[in-house]
Design a protein around this motif. Structure first.
Motif, PDB file in Angstrom:
ATOM      1  N   TRP A 169      -0.678 -14.247  -9.894  1.00  0.00           N
ATOM      2  CA  TRP A 169      -1.855 -14.433  -9.946  1.00  0.00           C
ATOM      3  C   TRP A 169      -2.873 -13.101  -9.732  1.00  0.00           C
ATOM      4  CZ3 TRP A 169      -2.992 -19.272  -6.438  1.00  0.00           C
ATOM      5  CH2 TRP A 169      -2.488 -20.348  -7.430  1.00  0.00           C
ATOM      6  N   PHE A 170      -2.190 -12.225  -8.910  1.00  0.00           N
ATOM      7  CA  PHE A 170      -2.897 -10.882  -8.663  1.00  0.00           C
ATOM      8  C   PHE A 170      -1.735  -9.947  -7.945  1.00  0.00           C
ATOM      9  CE2 PHE A 170      -3.743 -13.565  -4.887  1.00  0.00           C
ATOM     10  CZ  PHE A 170      -3.490 -12.711  -3.738  1.00  0.00           C
ATOM     11  N   HIS A 171      -2.258  -8.568  -7.681  1.00  0.00           N
ATOM     12  CA  HIS A 171      -1.127  -7.682  -7.171  1.00  0.00           C
ATOM     13  C   HIS A 171      -1.983  -7.251  -6.216  1.00  0.00           C
ATOM     14  CE1 HIS A 171       0.585  -7.301 -11.549  1.00  0.00           C
ATOM     15  NE2 HIS A 171       1.309  -8.101 -10.749  1.00  0.00           N
ATOM     16  N   VAL A 172      -1.047  -6.819  -5.006  1.00  0.00           N
ATOM     17  CA  VAL A 172      -1.464  -6.053  -3.724  1.00  0.00           C
ATOM     18  C   VAL A 172      -0.762  -4.973  -3.411  1.00  0.00           C
ATOM     19  CG1 VAL A 172      -2.072  -6.516  -1.341  1.00  0.00           C
ATOM     20  CG2 VAL A 172      -2.304  -8.316  -2.626  1.00  0.00           C
ATOM     21  N   ALA A 173      -1.254  -3.773  -3.163  1.00  0.00           N
ATOM     22  CA  ALA A 173      -0.561  -2.712  -2.725  1.00  0.00           C
ATOM     23  C   ALA A 173      -0.541  -2.344  -1.167  1.00  0.00           C
ATOM     24  CB  ALA A 173      -1.240  -1.419  -3.459  1.00  0.00           C
ATOM     25  N   PHE A 174       0.647  -1.637  -0.835  1.00  0.00           N
ATOM     26  CA  PHE A 174       0.607  -1.581   0.519  1.00  0.00           C
ATOM     27  C   PHE A 174       1.167   0.106   0.626  1.00  0.00           C
ATOM     28  CE2 PHE A 174       1.931  -5.903  -0.036  1.00  0.00           C
ATOM     29  CZ  PHE A 174       1.084  -6.466   0.793  1.00  0.00           C
ATOM     30  N   ALA A 175       0.445   0.804   1.707  1.00  0.00           N
ATOM     31  CA  ALA A 175       0.777   2.117   1.777  1.00  0.00           C
ATOM     32  C   ALA A 175       2.054   2.009   2.947  1.00  0.00           C
ATOM     33  CB  ALA A 175      -0.800   2.989   2.338  1.00  0.00           C
ATOM     34  N   THR A 176       3.008   2.767   2.335  1.00  0.00           N
ATOM     35  CA  THR A 176       4.121   2.420   3.279  1.00  0.00           C
ATOM     36  C   THR A 176       4.983   3.863   3.066  1.00  0.00           C
ATOM     37  OG1 THR A 176       6.223   1.439   3.605  1.00  0.00           O
ATOM     38  CG2 THR A 176       5.328   1.370   1.251  1.00  0.00           C
ATOM     39  N   ASN A 177       5.933   4.137   3.959  1.00  0.00           N
ATOM     40  CA  ASN A 177       6.923   5.376   3.758  1.00  0.00           C
ATOM     41  C   ASN A 177       8.233   4.514   3.927  1.00  0.00           C
ATOM     42  OD1 ASN A 177       7.252   5.061   6.538  1.00  0.00           O
ATOM     43  ND2 ASN A 177       6.967   7.003   7.227  1.00  0.00           N
ATOM     44  N   ASP A 178       8.347   3.339   4.253  1.00  0.00           N
ATOM     45  CA  ASP A 178       9.697   2.821   4.233  1.00  0.00           C
ATOM     46  C   ASP A 178       9.873   1.389   3.686  1.00  0.00           C
ATOM     47  OD1 ASP A 178       8.292   0.741   5.634  1.00  0.00           O
ATOM     48  OD2 ASP A 178       9.345   1.532   7.592  1.00  0.00           O
ATOM     49  N   GLN A 179       8.709   1.148   2.690  1.00  0.00           N
ATOM     50  CA  GLN A 179       8.796  -0.038   1.939  1.00  0.00           C
ATOM     51  C   GLN A 179       8.920  -1.281   2.612  1.00  0.00           C
ATOM     52  OE1 GLN A 179      10.443   2.795   0.320  1.00  0.00           O
ATOM     53  NE2 GLN A 179       8.378   2.740  -0.496  1.00  0.00           N
ATOM     54  N   GLU A 180       8.939  -1.451   4.051  1.00  0.00           N
ATOM     55  CA  GLU A 180       8.975  -2.385   5.018  1.00  0.00           C
ATOM     56  C   GLU A 180       7.653  -2.833   5.910  1.00  0.00           C
ATOM     57  OE1 GLU A 180      12.390  -2.539   7.350  1.00  0.00           O
ATOM     58  OE2 GLU A 180      13.620  -1.707   5.599  1.00  0.00           O
ATOM     59  N   HIS A 181       7.003  -1.653   6.112  1.00  0.00           N
ATOM     60  CA  HIS A 181       5.827  -1.662   7.034  1.00  0.00           C
ATOM     61  C   HIS A 181       4.632  -0.851   6.352  1.00  0.00           C
ATOM     62  CE1 HIS A 181       9.347  -1.877   9.653  1.00  0.00           C
ATOM     63  NE2 HIS A 181       8.568  -2.698  10.241  1.00  0.00           N
ATOM     64  N   ILE A 182       3.475  -1.358   6.711  1.00  0.00           N
ATOM     65  CA  ILE A 182       2.248  -0.657   6.268  1.00  0.00           C
ATOM     66  C   ILE A 182       2.153   0.459   7.368  1.00  0.00           C
ATOM     67  CG2 ILE A 182      -0.201  -0.943   5.849  1.00  0.00           C
ATOM     68  CD1 ILE A 182       0.642  -4.030   5.480  1.00  0.00           C
ATOM     69  N   ASN A 183       2.165   1.642   6.889  1.00  0.00           N
ATOM     70  CA  ASN A 183       2.233   2.580   7.969  1.00  0.00           C
ATOM     71  C   ASN A 183       1.752   3.862   7.545  1.00  0.00           C
ATOM     72  OD1 ASN A 183       4.308   3.323   6.566  1.00  0.00           O
ATOM     73  ND2 ASN A 183       6.020   3.088   7.985  1.00  0.00           N
ATOM     74  N   GLN A 184       0.732   4.114   6.815  1.00  0.00           N
ATOM     75  CA  GLN A 184       0.233   5.089   5.987  1.00  0.00           C
ATOM     76  C   GLN A 184      -1.085   5.166   5.826  1.00  0.00           C
ATOM     77  OE1 GLN A 184       2.667   7.904   4.392  1.00  0.00           O
ATOM     78  NE2 GLN A 184       3.268   7.295   6.374  1.00  0.00           N
TER      79      GLN A 184
END
Length: 159
Positions: free
Chosen positions: A20-35
Motif C-alpha cells: 500500500w505504501f513505502h516507509v524509509a528509515f535512516a540507518t547505519n546498520d539496517q536494524e535500527h533508526i539511528n541516523q
C-alpha cells in the motif's frame, strides 16, 4: 561533487509492487533508526500493507560529502520519491519543509529504535485504523488507486 547515492540495492519481488505504501528509515546498520536524515549513511525502504511488511530497497549514500551540501540532501529527497514517510533521529527545518511539500512525512524517533518495532507499530495502526500522517497517506493511496482504475477503464473503452 557527486551527491548521488553510492550504492542502491533494490529487491525485485512481485509482492513489493502490491504494498500500500513505502516507509524509509535512516540507518547505519539496517536494524535500527539511528541516523540524522541529512547525514544518514543509508535509507532502508520497506513496503507495508495490512498483511505484511518487507524490505524493498536499501540506498547507501556517499560518506565523503560533509556539511549541509544541498546536493547531498537532493539525493535523499530523490530516494524518498515513492515513500509516505521517513523515520530518523533528527532533521533540519528546511528538510522538513521540503519533505512535507512533496508529500513525505518526516517522523522523529528516539535514537536506537528498532526498524522492526516501528514496522510492528505501523502494522498495528493499519489494523486498528490509521491515524495522523498514516491516515493521510492511506487516503492519498486510495485516491491514486481510484484514479488508476478510472484511467484503465478509459483506456479499455473502444475508441
Amino acid at each position: 561533487m557527486n551527491s548521488a547515492p553510492q550504492r542502491k540495492l533494490q529487491l525485485i519481488d512481485r509482492a513489493a509492487h502490491s504494498f500500500w505504501f513505502h516507509v524509509a528509515f535512516a540507518t547505519n546498520d539496517q536494524e535500527h533508526i539511528n541516523q540524522h536524515f541529512g547525514s544518514c549513511k543509508a535509507l532502508a525502504v520497506y513496503g507495508l500493507d495490512d498483511a505484511q511488511a518487507g524490505l524493498v530497497e536499501v540506498i547507501q549514500f556517499n560518506p565523503t560529502i560533509a556539511g549541509h551540501d544541498q546536493g547531498k540532501l537532493m539525493a535523499r529527497y530523490q530516494a524518498l520519491e515513492n515513500c509516505a514517510a521517513v523515520y530518523c533521529n533528527a532533521i533540519g527545518p528546511s528538510a522538513v519543509g521540503h519533505l512535507l511539500a512533496t508529500g513525505v512525512q518526516p517522523v522523529k524517533v528516539s535514537a536506537g529504535m528498532s526498524i522492526h518495532q516501528a514496522l510492528i507499530e505501523l502494522h498495528q495502526q493499519l489494523l486498528d485504523g490509521p491515524r495522523g500522517w498514516l491516515a493521510k497517506a492511506m487516503k492519498h493511496q486510495d485516491s491514486n488507486t481510484s484514479h488508476k482504475q478510472q484511467l484503465n477503464a478509459l483506456l479499455d473503452d473502444e475508441w
